[in-house]
Write a protein that holds these residues in place. Structure first.
Motif, PDB file in Angstrom:
ATOM      1  N   LYS A  87      -0.831 -30.049  -3.926  1.00 47.45           N
ATOM      2  CA  LYS A  87      -1.511 -30.402  -5.475  1.00 47.45           C
ATOM      3  C   LYS A  87      -1.153 -31.796  -5.950  1.00 47.45           C
ATOM      4  CE  LYS A  87      -1.529 -30.057 -10.060  1.00 47.45           C
ATOM      5  NZ  LYS A  87      -0.486 -30.421 -11.046  1.00 47.45           N
ATOM      6  N   GLY A 110      -3.318 -27.210 -17.895  1.00 49.62           N
ATOM      7  CA  GLY A 110      -2.349 -27.084 -16.800  1.00 49.62           C
ATOM      8  C   GLY A 110      -2.634 -26.304 -15.572  1.00 49.62           C
ATOM      9  N   ASP A 146      -1.784 -26.192 -11.089  1.00 52.03           N
ATOM     10  CA  ASP A 146      -0.981 -25.573 -10.425  1.00 52.03           C
ATOM     11  C   ASP A 146      -1.282 -24.367  -9.839  1.00 52.03           C
ATOM     12  OD1 ASP A 146       0.746 -27.831 -11.028  1.00 52.03           O
ATOM     13  OD2 ASP A 146       1.419 -26.997 -12.922  1.00 52.03           O
ATOM     14  N   LYS A 154       6.705 -27.728 -18.663  1.00 56.68           N
ATOM     15  CA  LYS A 154       5.423 -28.118 -18.294  1.00 56.68           C
ATOM     16  C   LYS A 154       5.270 -28.313 -16.780  1.00 56.68           C
ATOM     17  CE  LYS A 154       1.740 -31.044 -19.777  1.00 56.68           C
ATOM     18  NZ  LYS A 154       1.576 -32.796 -19.715  1.00 56.68           N
TER      19      LYS A 154
HETATM   20 MG    MG Z   1       0.443 -29.914 -15.024  1.00 56.53          MG
END
Ligand code: MG
Ligand code: ADP
Ligand code: ASP
Length: 451
Positions: free
Chosen positions: A5, A207, A210, A265
């Motif tokens: 990723k 986010g 992931d 994060k």
């Molecule tokens: Mg991220």
């Protein structure tokens, strides 16, 4: 096979995308599948477009849209200029921006933004980046194949933070991705986005790329999940807050999950769960320095009292006080049901004979929560708090860690303290504007000097 990723900065411009292609070239023998984020900063801009449009500020929204359009076209030209695929990819990108403009216009007419239309707009970033990265990889001679993530990442209808449907995802991956990988192709998909069984676009929450990577990794029974980002791996603290934070070579799944949950994060908080279920190691690497050793996340890193420090600044504390409360059987259950009913998750809990204090990340439904909690006692809300978490699987066994942590905080005001039952994290609730200072003091106390 492996899942790799690449976050926003790893596909932020033509040079970054070229580095990403080179990383994949070096991994072809491991049968990679690629998950990409939107070009860095794009999702924030898309959300601004949605919000301005719904407020009737269409001109502002369209100006941001044009800026994004130019950036994407420039990237396409830089990567594919003079190549046979250029016109086709440029036309595809153009069509998506036209669709985005229609969405913006529709929102400005409606004057109202639902979570569902928010997702339709926010998903554009990954819908754009994945075909661009695919074409760049093809141009670099890689057998890359674009697959629309919405055909495989099947989710609930909880727009804005949709829940993945693991069985549906596994079946779709078996049917659509596994044959490509077996043929030696490299599937390229957008992270973060998905669709309901009915085909409506959803997102997994900010986010979330992931999380996509680890869901795909679990569905494909990958041998590794690689998260390529803009730092050397997981560090002992966020380097933006603690500049001398250092690389963690090996960390346990449970520690990484706690750190992610308390503000690191570098990993979306849900990333670890699918990997743990299948025992798939997760690696974090720097796409700017691919020769680095990165961080390996597995079950079996040696225990240490403090592995790293994380923090978050926007925490709300809710306190419920009632002299008779805890004497009543089932009182706690009823209190927590209020949070559950209002889809509000609780981070840290502390109780006394007469009160319960909890921290929340998300105050979206706070009015409803407070209203319903009033039935149990006096409720107060403290905003502008923050959480600092000390995480280490050996923390519970270390008698001196807690003393050292409290000493290191010095004169910083402490509002709540909680040691998790598993002894893996010590969470300290402080004033929101002292979180960074608290992280620096704790980092200095536990990491300075030690090699
Ligand atoms: Mg991220
Ligand atoms: P991406 O776009 O690749 O997903 P993110 O910005 O989401 O990247 O995550 C990487 C950032 O996470 C780093 O730049 C760093 O500032 C931040 N971060 C926070 N805590 C940590 C930590 N403990 N280790 C490494 N990075 C961290
Ligand atoms: N592009 C999405 C975001 O900015 C998802 C991600 O980058 O992981 O939130």
């Amino acid at each position: 096979m492996i899942v790799a990723k690449f976050g926003g900065t790893s596909v932020g411009d033509a040079a970054a995308i070229a580095r990403t292609a080179a990383i994949i070239r070096g991994r072809l023998d491991r049968q990679p599948m690629v998950v990409v984020s939107a070009l860095a900063g794009t999702t924030n801009r898309l959300i601004e477009i949605a919000e301005h449009s719904a407020k009737g500020e269409l001109i502002v929204a369209l100006a941001i849209l044009e800026e994004l359009r130019t950036r994407h076209f420039d990237t396409v030209t830089e990567l594919l200029g003079g190549h046979e695929t250029h016109d086709e990819v440029a036309a595809e990108v153009g069509a998506m921006f036209d669709e985005l403009a229609h969405l913006a216009e529709a929102l400005s007419v409606l004057g109202h933004l639902t979570n569902r239309s928010h997702d339709a707009v926010a998903a554009m970033g990954e819908r754009l980046s994945a075909p661009i990265v695919t074409a760049a990889m093809q141009r670099a001679g890689l057998p890359a194949v674009f697959v629309d993530a919405r055909l495989v990442m099947l989710t609930s209808e909880d727009y804005g933070r949709a829940e993945p449907l693991a069985d549906d995802i596994a079946a779709a991956c078996r049917a659509q991705l596994a044959p490509l990988v077996r043929e030696g192709k490299v599937p390229v998909l957008g992270g973060y986005i998905g669709a309901t069984r009915g085909g409506v676009t959803t997102t997994l929450g900010r986010g979330g790329s992931d999380f996509s990577a680890s869901l795909f990794g679990a569905a494909m029974e990958a041998e590794a999940i690689e998260i390529w980002t803009d730092v050397d791996g997981m560090l002992t603290a966020d380097p933006r807050v603690v500049p001398d934070a250092r690389l963690i070579g090996h960390i346990r799944f449970d520690e990484a999950a706690e750190l992610a949950n308390f503000g690191a994060k570098v990993l979306h908080p849900s990333t670890i769960t699918p990997a743990v279920k299948r025992g798939i190691p997760v690696f974090v690497f720097n796409s700017r320095r691919p020769e680095g050793t990165g961080t390996r996340i597995t079950f079996d890193a040696p225990r240490t009292p403090v592995r790293a420090i994380a923090g978050k600044t926007r925490t709300v504390v809710v306190k419920i006080r009632s002299p008779r409360m805890l004497a009543t059987p089932g009182a706690l259950r009823k209190i927590f049901e209020v949070f559950e009913k209002n889809r509000t998750s609780v981070d840290v809990v502390a109780t006394s004979e007469v009160s319960v204090s909890v921290t929340l990340d998300d105050d979206q439904h706070i009015d409803a929560v407070v209203g319903q909690l009033a039935a149990f006692g006096d409720v107060s809300v403290e905003r502008h708090r923050g959480i600092v978490a000390l995480v280490g699987a050996g923390l519970g066994e270390s008698t001196e860690t807690m003393a050292r942590a409290l000493t290191a905080l010095g004169d910083l005001r402490l509002h709540m303290v909680s040691l998790s039952a598993t002894g893996i994290n010590l969470t300290l609730i402080v004033d929101g504007d002292t979180v960074h200072e608290a992280m620096r003091r704790l980092h200095a106390a536990f990491f300075n000097g030690a090699a």
